[in-house]
Write a protein that holds these residues in place. Structure first.
Motif, PDB file in Angstrom:
ATOM      1  N   ASP A 266      46.126 -58.451 -49.218  1.00 57.81           N
ATOM      2  CA  ASP A 266      46.259 -57.780 -50.969  1.00 57.81           C
ATOM      3  C   ASP A 266      45.668 -56.689 -51.074  1.00 57.81           C
ATOM      4  OD1 ASP A 266      43.439 -59.274 -50.342  1.00 57.81           O
ATOM      5  OD2 ASP A 266      42.871 -59.866 -52.096  1.00 57.81           O
ATOM      6  N   ILE A 269      49.343 -54.437 -50.519  1.00 63.46           N
ATOM      7  CA  ILE A 269      49.433 -54.562 -51.682  1.00 63.46           C
ATOM      8  C   ILE A 269      49.215 -53.976 -53.539  1.00 63.46           C
ATOM      9  CG2 ILE A 269      50.818 -56.421 -53.129  1.00 63.46           C
ATOM     10  CD1 ILE A 269      50.606 -58.506 -50.804  1.00 63.46           C
ATOM     11  N   ARG A 272      49.055 -50.086 -53.403  1.00 61.95           N
ATOM     12  CA  ARG A 272      50.826 -49.808 -53.416  1.00 61.95           C
ATOM     13  C   ARG A 272      51.364 -49.987 -54.547  1.00 61.95           C
ATOM     14  NH1 ARG A 272      55.353 -52.539 -53.150  1.00 61.95           N
ATOM     15  NH2 ARG A 272      54.216 -54.536 -52.374  1.00 61.95           N
ATOM     16  N   THR A 273      50.969 -50.699 -55.903  1.00 66.12           N
ATOM     17  CA  THR A 273      51.275 -51.411 -57.116  1.00 66.12           C
ATOM     18  C   THR A 273      50.469 -51.003 -58.141  1.00 66.12           C
ATOM     19  OG1 THR A 273      50.460 -53.687 -56.556  1.00 66.12           O
ATOM     20  CG2 THR A 273      52.588 -53.623 -55.386  1.00 66.12           C
ATOM     21  N   ARG A 298      53.966 -60.937 -54.136  1.00 71.73           N
ATOM     22  CA  ARG A 298      54.518 -59.417 -54.213  1.00 71.73           C
ATOM     23  C   ARG A 298      54.960 -58.348 -52.612  1.00 71.73           C
ATOM     24  NH1 ARG A 298      51.353 -57.158 -59.319  1.00 71.73           N
ATOM     25  NH2 ARG A 298      53.479 -55.159 -59.392  1.00 71.73           N
ATOM     26  N   VAL A 299      54.091 -59.455 -51.862  1.00 72.11           N
ATOM     27  CA  VAL A 299      54.213 -59.095 -50.605  1.00 72.11           C
ATOM     28  C   VAL A 299      55.550 -58.035 -50.037  1.00 72.11           C
ATOM     29  CG1 VAL A 299      54.586 -60.911 -49.428  1.00 72.11           C
ATOM     30  CG2 VAL A 299      53.470 -58.446 -48.004  1.00 72.11           C
ATOM     31  N   ASP A 303      54.042 -53.451 -46.199  1.00 72.44           N
ATOM     32  CA  ASP A 303      53.139 -53.561 -46.175  1.00 72.44           C
ATOM     33  C   ASP A 303      52.288 -54.759 -44.912  1.00 72.44           C
ATOM     34  OD1 ASP A 303      52.868 -53.030 -49.002  1.00 72.44           O
ATOM     35  OD2 ASP A 303      53.389 -55.375 -49.262  1.00 72.44           O
TER      36      ASP A 303
END
Length: 430
Positions: A266, A269, A272-273, A298-299, A303
């Motif tokens: 997590d 992720i 990245r987000t 949202r993987v 990732d």
């Protein structure tokens, strides 16, 4: 006197052709069969055997029916159950398609015109991602049980690259073969669940220049098996019996489900987000109210690559289903609603002793609160109840006049004894 039959007078009891019209005529007690009828009978038997090994495909439930069956045992995880239902349905429909192609001699004109007769359906293995105790193994077990196919669970942490101390990758198929009672065609349409697959991630996203025999090396060894190959499997296990004959298993129709907690995925992720940070070394805008379940949903393949899975194995696990953390309401449902609910199990065990078991609302809520504090999902529910019910299960069989046991909130929180109600006569008269 009955006239004796000559070889030319003998006829096949099935096709009625005489001995001159066939290559070989096999005689039995007042019955004859030619070589051509034997070949035809062999073909019929092979077709029946192939149908019996793919009996699950003949009665394949629809995706909605698969999800309904999963709902009876697994609480929550609606998206994961929907993804699994579609993936399993398509997988066994693909097997059915392959079996139909082997027995079908002609294609319909419509299919031929559409150009669909040459389409090859590829296997879609599944990757389950979710925290511990969210139901990954239970989902795979329930699928195998409802489809009546061989099923086995393997632990990726004990696997090593071939030639090193540990178990070879082929040991996974040994367990599946044992689950199928050494019926190879039956095993070739089974389900294998590989747990803790995140533990074989390599130490960094960059390719290793040294041997990583329990990480990247295992991933490399798993590639061909996941994709589909003919593996030589030692039926008794590998290195302890090197002189045994190997059994060949085709993994093309075996569905592999890989699961893992993927701790700290997590955070990858989130980086990245993240939309931005505040100040030097500031905290991401998501961090204050970061929801692990929402982030895991949202993987993306990148990732997983950053986490340590090699690109080849990510490509062989195209279906990704994420499981969210269980909240208090879900834990309460797990205690009460499924067919194998823990409360129902203990009530059934005491019912065998002719004793009624009652949990008060306060006791159930106390169990859920304690499970939430442990942060290990549904797994902690059983350990908590085992501790609460220990004295009850120990004393109940020896108390002949015991009619009811009531577990209160204090029994869970303060470890005080439950309420024992004596007198089975009053219970029977009521």
């Amino acid at each position: 006197m009955k006239k004796r039959s000559t070889p030319r007078d003998l006829r096949c009891s099935f096709c009625n052709r005489n001995a001159d019209e066939v290559e070989r005529l096999i005689t039995g007690p007042n019955v004859y069969i030619c070589n051509e009828c034997i070949l035809m009978c062999n073909g019929i038997l092979e077709e029946e055997m192939s149908r019996s090994t793919l009996s699950t495909v003949e009665h394949l439930p629809l995706p909605t029916e698969i999800k309904e069956a999963l709902d009876e045992y697994v609480i929550g995880q609606e998206q994961a159950k929907k993804v699994l239902s579609v993936a399993v349905y398509n997988h066994y429909k693909r097997i059915q398609h392959g079996a139909a192609q082997t027995t079908q001699t002609t294609q319909t004109a419509q299919t031929a015109q559409a150009g669909l007769d040459d389409v090859e359906l590829e296997k879609s293995n599944i990757l389950l991602i979710g925290p511990t105790g969210t139901g990954k193994t239970l989902l795979a077990q329930t699928l195998a049980k409802m489809l009546h196919v061989p099923f086995c669970i393997a632990d990726a942490t004990v696997l090593t690259e071939a030639g090193y101390v540990g178990e070879d990758v082929e040991s996974v198929l040994v367990r599946l073969l044992q689950a199928a009672d050494y019926d190879v065609p039956k095993a070739e349409s089974g389900i294998v669940y590989i747990d803790e697959v995140d533990k074989v991630a390599r130490k960094s996203a960059n390719p290793s220049i040294t041997r990583d025999v329990s990480g990247e090396g295992v991933q490399q060894s798993l590639l061909k098996m996941l994709e589909g190959t003919i593996a030589n499997v030692p039926p008794k296990g590998g290195r302890k019996h090197p002189e045994q004959n190997f059994v060949q298993i085709n993994t093309r129709n075996i569905l592999f489900i890989c699961g893992g907690a993927f701790d700290d995925l997590d955070q990858i992720i989130e980086r990245r987000t993240a939309e931005g940070t505040i100040g030097f070394g500031g905290v991401s805008k998501h961090s204050a109210s970061r929801n692990t379940s929402e982030l895991l949903a949202r993987v993306e393949p990148d990732d997983l690559l950053q986490y340590g899975l090699i690109p080849e194995i990510i490509g062989r696990l195209p279906v990704i289903a994420t499981l969210g953390e269980l909240d208090a309401d879900a834990l309460m449902e797990i205690l009460l609603r499924p067919k194998n609910a823990l409360v129902k199990q203990y009530q059934r065990l005491l019912e065998m002793e002719d004793v009624k078991l009652t949990f008060t609302d306060e006791s159930l809520q106390a169990v859920v609160n304690e499970a939430m504090d442990k942060k290990t999902g549904a797994r902690s529910l059983r350990s908590i109840l085992e501790e609460v019910m220990l004295d009850v299960m120990f004393n109940a069989p020896t108390q002949e006049d015991l009619s009811e046991v009531i577990v209160t909130g204090e029994t869970v929180t303060e470890k005080s004894p439950p309420v024992y109600v004596q007198g089975k006569e009053s219970k029977q008269s009521a």
